[in-house]
Design an enzyme around this catalytic site. Sequence first.
Site, mmCIF file in Angstrom:
data_model
loop_
_atom_site.group_PDB
_atom_site.id
_atom_site.type_symbol
_atom_site.label_atom_id
_atom_site.label_comp_id
_atom_site.label_asym_id
_atom_site.label_seq_id
_atom_site.Cartn_x
_atom_site.Cartn_y
_atom_site.Cartn_z
ATOM 1 N N TYR A 61 0.842 -1.206 0.000
ATOM 2 C CA TYR A 61 0.000 0.000 0.000
ATOM 3 C C TYR A 61 0.875 1.254 0.000
ATOM 4 O O TYR A 61 0.584 2.226 -0.695
ATOM 5 C CB TYR A 61 -0.921 0.017 1.229
ATOM 6 C CG TYR A 61 -1.909 1.157 1.150
ATOM 7 C CD1 TYR A 61 -3.144 0.995 0.530
ATOM 8 C CD2 TYR A 61 -1.597 2.422 1.654
ATOM 9 C CE1 TYR A 61 -4.032 2.049 0.404
ATOM 10 C CE2 TYR A 61 -2.474 3.485 1.533
ATOM 11 C CZ TYR A 61 -3.693 3.295 0.907
ATOM 12 O OH TYR A 61 -4.578 4.345 0.775
ATOM 13 N N PHE A 76 -7.078 22.453 -23.938
ATOM 14 C CA PHE A 76 -7.334 21.027 -24.081
ATOM 15 C C PHE A 76 -8.545 20.713 -23.206
ATOM 16 O O PHE A 76 -8.712 21.291 -22.136
ATOM 17 C CB PHE A 76 -6.127 20.151 -23.716
ATOM 18 C CG PHE A 76 -6.457 18.706 -23.998
ATOM 19 C CD1 PHE A 76 -6.584 18.268 -25.305
ATOM 20 C CD2 PHE A 76 -6.762 17.822 -22.981
ATOM 21 C CE1 PHE A 76 -6.997 16.972 -25.588
ATOM 22 C CE2 PHE A 76 -7.161 16.517 -23.258
ATOM 23 C CZ PHE A 76 -7.287 16.094 -24.565
ATOM 24 N N THR A 77 -9.366 19.784 -23.677
ATOM 25 C CA THR A 77 -10.677 19.548 -23.061
ATOM 26 C C THR A 77 -10.601 19.315 -21.545
ATOM 27 O O THR A 77 -11.212 20.053 -20.774
ATOM 28 C CB THR A 77 -11.337 18.340 -23.747
ATOM 29 O OG1 THR A 77 -10.415 17.242 -23.744
ATOM 30 C CG2 THR A 77 -11.712 18.663 -25.190
ATOM 31 N N PHE A 80 -18.305 15.617 -25.682
ATOM 32 C CA PHE A 80 -17.907 14.767 -26.817
ATOM 33 C C PHE A 80 -17.802 13.297 -26.427
ATOM 34 O O PHE A 80 -17.953 12.417 -27.269
ATOM 35 C CB PHE A 80 -16.571 15.245 -27.414
ATOM 36 C CG PHE A 80 -15.429 15.232 -26.443
ATOM 37 C CD1 PHE A 80 -15.204 16.299 -25.594
ATOM 38 C CD2 PHE A 80 -14.574 14.147 -26.366
ATOM 39 C CE1 PHE A 80 -14.173 16.282 -24.672
ATOM 40 C CE2 PHE A 80 -13.529 14.116 -25.460
ATOM 41 C CZ PHE A 80 -13.334 15.186 -24.607
ATOM 42 N N LYS A 100 0.392 8.328 -23.103
ATOM 43 C CA LYS A 100 0.865 8.692 -24.448
ATOM 44 C C LYS A 100 2.376 8.424 -24.530
ATOM 45 O O LYS A 100 2.797 7.282 -24.685
ATOM 46 C CB LYS A 100 0.519 10.158 -24.754
ATOM 47 C CG LYS A 100 -0.969 10.399 -25.042
ATOM 48 C CD LYS A 100 -1.796 10.561 -23.816
ATOM 49 C CE LYS A 100 -3.161 11.158 -24.071
ATOM 50 N NZ LYS A 100 -3.996 11.161 -22.869
ATOM 51 N N ARG A 130 -12.707 16.505 -33.400
ATOM 52 C CA ARG A 130 -12.024 17.541 -32.632
ATOM 53 C C ARG A 130 -12.449 18.882 -33.201
ATOM 54 O O ARG A 130 -11.757 19.489 -34.017
ATOM 55 C CB ARG A 130 -10.494 17.411 -32.702
ATOM 56 C CG ARG A 130 -9.928 16.162 -32.085
ATOM 57 C CD ARG A 130 -9.652 16.207 -30.599
ATOM 58 N NE ARG A 130 -10.784 16.110 -29.739
ATOM 59 C CZ ARG A 130 -10.702 15.798 -28.430
ATOM 60 N NH1 ARG A 130 -9.550 15.528 -27.878
ATOM 61 N NH2 ARG A 130 -11.765 15.774 -27.670
ATOM 62 N N ASP A 143 2.346 20.802 -19.952
ATOM 63 C CA ASP A 143 1.586 19.570 -20.182
ATOM 64 C C ASP A 143 2.545 18.680 -20.960
ATOM 65 O O ASP A 143 2.761 18.853 -22.158
ATOM 66 C CB ASP A 143 0.308 19.834 -20.968
ATOM 67 C CG ASP A 143 -0.494 18.546 -21.168
ATOM 68 O OD1 ASP A 143 0.144 17.466 -21.201
ATOM 69 O OD2 ASP A 143 -1.711 18.603 -21.304
HETATM 70 N N1 PM9 Z 1 -5.830 13.068 -24.263
HETATM 71 C C1 PM9 Z 1 -6.611 12.140 -26.290
HETATM 72 O O1 PM9 Z 1 -7.253 11.262 -26.881
HETATM 73 C C2 PM9 Z 1 -7.508 11.216 -24.143
HETATM 74 C C3 PM9 Z 1 -8.752 11.782 -23.608
HETATM 75 S S1 PM9 Z 1 -9.481 13.177 -24.351
HETATM 76 C C4 PM9 Z 1 -10.181 12.579 -25.737
HETATM 77 O O2 PM9 Z 1 -5.941 12.976 -26.898
HETATM 78 C C5 PM9 Z 1 -3.366 16.250 -23.082
HETATM 79 C C6 PM9 Z 1 -2.571 17.067 -24.036
HETATM 80 C C7 PM9 Z 1 -4.070 15.150 -23.517
HETATM 81 C C8 PM9 Z 1 -4.841 14.392 -22.590
HETATM 82 C C9 PM9 Z 1 -5.629 13.313 -22.994
HETATM 83 C C10 PM9 Z 1 -4.831 14.802 -21.233
HETATM 84 C C11 PM9 Z 1 -5.604 14.058 -20.205
HETATM 85 C C12 PM9 Z 1 -4.109 15.896 -20.861
HETATM 86 N N2 PM9 Z 1 -3.390 16.604 -21.791
HETATM 87 O O3 PM9 Z 1 -6.664 11.157 -20.630
HETATM 88 O O4 PM9 Z 1 -6.630 11.954 -18.310
HETATM 89 O O5 PM9 Z 1 -4.014 14.819 -24.808
HETATM 90 O O6 PM9 Z 1 -4.759 10.581 -19.134
HETATM 91 O O7 PM9 Z 1 -4.997 12.859 -19.935
HETATM 92 C C13 PM9 Z 1 -6.626 12.179 -24.849
HETATM 93 P P1 PM9 Z 1 -5.818 11.555 -19.471
#
Ligand code: PM9
Length: 470
Positions: A73, A125-126, A450, A259, A383, A216
Amino acid sequence: MQRRSWAEPFKIKVVEHLRMTTRAERERAIVEAGYNTFLLRSDDVYIDLLTDSGTSAMSDRQWAGMMLGDEAYAGSANFYHLESAVREFYGYKHVIPTHQGRGAEHILSRSCIKPGDFVPGNMYFTTTRVHQELAGGQFVDVIIDQAHDPGSEFAFKGNVDLDKLARLIERVGARRIPYLALHATVNMAGGQPISMANAREVSALCRRHGIKVFLDATRAVENCYFIKTREPEYADRSLAEILRELCSYTDGCTMSGKKDCLVNIGGFLAVNDDDLADAARNMVVIYEGLHTYGGLAGRDMEAMAIGIHESVQYDHMHARIGQVQYLGEIIEREGVPIVRPIGGHGIFLNALEFLPNMPREQFPAQALAAALYVDSGVRAMERGAVSAGRDPETGKNSFPQLELVRLTIPRRVYTQAHMDVTAESVVALYQQRARIVGLRFTYEPKHLRFFQARFGPVEGDRVLRDQDPP
Ligand code: PM9
């Protein structure tokens, strides 16, 4: 000159079978999914280019690392491996794991933003913006104008416009700007990089005003590849060296490890400031888990630590970006409009040029993504206006200049033949574009619409007709 091709620096050890579907099956599946590719079952998808997030193929070393998971843990050995990999390659002092990127965005936003604050960034970014807004902040776009122009050939379309940033500081005062969110390879602009020169200047301007800069870093290594290949003074530097310098201009980062870091789940927040680290560790325990696991299993942290080492290898990145370029070049050769220059993680179709007669209110990119799936089982992502959501003040739909369909390439997953099949479907659809029907909402969720929205065709009951309209 004789052609010398490159190839992937790996060979395939395990295969995962794909189910082929008929067009009739896909037509049924897209109706069930409310014309939203996020709501398709992955079993019904042939080539999945929805996202590069969490979809990478892990290496044999990463899988071996999973067996070294220390599932204690507290104080897992894998946490310390992750911490030392982040310190070595990104150079930040404190590392706080989170379940994925938005976990880190949540903690950072809640720790730093007060109601009434402004948070500048190089394009929204979303998930990043929604956390800034939920913390009471207002996002302000300070990216250069070229980023909003799909045809601009500028090499660093992710750059921050220093004049826009200076004007914001003058207008609202530095005290109301807790930090600038600096995105590497700007996702919503088409995977467009920032230059090292720009990062250096942004950092200097912010430091002069006491404003922090958070990177980021989700696709920062991909950005470093563009710096190496496009900024001449970095041509002889390794990706690892470039990454350390890029991070040195910032005070910390949020990371979606799904990523660049080549894992299926995981993320982290990394900061240099001791007090902020303390506050973030206090908050992570409420929302994610103890500060030495942050919602991850030990094995996930081990895989991420190993993935970080693999991500900065030049041959890996050369093949990764090379595959994206390969797909883009075929599509472009056939005259299909895409965002230029070709970016880091995918090919972005310009839906406004693809479907010039479809009104924005009918969500051309959403319709195009649905039609592409019906044509070939290739899953892409909208997008554009659907992703942009509604203006928080007026409640009206936002219509960003970019209305795009993203063909996102998972890392180390698909072959060149998959790219050929994808390109052929896109080109075929372009030739039959008059058959694509616009969409309207039938269900619209409040946040990040979306992901879960449902749609129906504005006329008839199909998004892709069999024949051109009369
Ligand atoms: N990006 C992408 O497909 C996955 C979810 S949104 C459709 O591009 C950036 C630059 C990203 C991102 C996720 C996140 C969030 C932060 N910054 O999905 O929570 O491209 O791991 O990261 C997506 P998490």
